[in-house]
Design an enzyme around this catalytic site. Structure first.
Site, short mmCIF file in Angstrom:
data_model
loop_
_atom_site.label_atom_id
_atom_site.label_comp_id
_atom_site.label_asym_id
_atom_site.label_seq_id
_atom_site.Cartn_x
_atom_site.Cartn_y
_atom_site.Cartn_z
N SER A 19 0.86 -1.18 0.00
CA SER A 19 0.00 0.00 0.00
C SER A 19 0.89 1.23 0.00
CB SER A 19 -0.95 -0.04 1.20
OG SER A 19 -1.90 1.00 1.12
N HIS A 46 -2.61 -0.90 -3.37
CA HIS A 46 -3.77 -0.04 -3.17
C HIS A 46 -3.60 1.24 -4.00
CE1 HIS A 46 -4.41 -2.03 1.03
NE2 HIS A 46 -4.87 -2.78 0.04
N ASP A 139 -4.87 -4.57 5.79
CA ASP A 139 -5.13 -5.49 4.68
C ASP A 139 -3.90 -6.37 4.45
OD1 ASP A 139 -6.50 -6.62 2.56
OD2 ASP A 139 -5.88 -5.10 1.13
#
Length: 207
Positions: A19, A46, A139
């Site tokens: 991310s 992401h 996540d």
């Protein structure tokens, strides 16, 4: 913890999640890999949902491996990097082939690292590895735990080397991890798989 040498010849897939800071991390990791790596790589980063991804354009000129944006029902080939497109979950299905989903976001993210990792655990079991890199949410922690339960190899970037360490710390809290490594050492570990692939091809050619 596992012996890196024991991984040679038994990894068919590598799933990677990142991310915040992920593009910089992948810019160190992916260009270090050579064509001898026979595993397929699947990557979730992401990204803003409303913008097209530029990951293929960024990484294709830097990488020896083939680089593609994932498409629904695309066949999985060895030695290829597949990036999840923005606003779609990326899954690995029987075949193996790729599947895209617009199911609800997970940890506010679509694509979700958890979704990719859990599907990889179902398909590849002990013949794959999951890698969690820098990021700013949780996540990937549940997905890495699924990989561990399936017998796969679990790798986390060293928190001190992560641009944003929350994601790697969350993964370390949730599941046993086989390797905690810097980006340079993750690349070196993956290269042992590439060396094994070249050696195996050489052995077959000389028979």
């Amino acid at each position: 913890m596992r012996d890196a040498e024991a991984l040679r010849g038994r990894i068919d897939a590598i799933v990677i999640g990142a991310s915040a800071g992920g593009v910089d991390a992948l810019s160190i990791l992916l260009p270090a890999l050579t064509l001898g790596l026979r595993a397929s790589l699947f990557v979730v980063v992401h990204l803003p949902r409303e913008r097209p991804s530029l990951l293929v354009e960024i990484f294709a000129p830097k990488c020896a491996l083939h680089v593609k944006e994932a498409e629904d029902k695309m066949r999985v080939d060895p030695g290829t990097v597949y990036f999840a497109p923005p606003d779609y979950h990326l899954l690995i299905d029987k075949g193996p082939q790729l599947a895209l989903s617009i199911d609800e976001p997970v940890h506010f993210s679509r694509p979700s690292i958890d979704v990719l990792f859990e599907s990889a655990a179902d398909i590849y079991a002990e013949r794959h590895m999951g890698i969690i890199l820098t990021g700013a949410n949780e996540d990937g922690a549940a997905g890495l735990a699924a990989i561990h339960r399936s017998g796969g190899v679990t790798i986390v970037q060293e928190p001190d080397s992560a641009q944003v360490p929350l994601m790697v710390l969350s993964a370390l809290e949730r599941t046993p991890v086989d390797f905690v490594l810097s980006l340079k050492n993750i690349a070196a570990l993956l290269q042992t798989l590439a060396i094994a692939g070249v050696a195996a091809e050489s052995t077959v050619a000389n028979r």
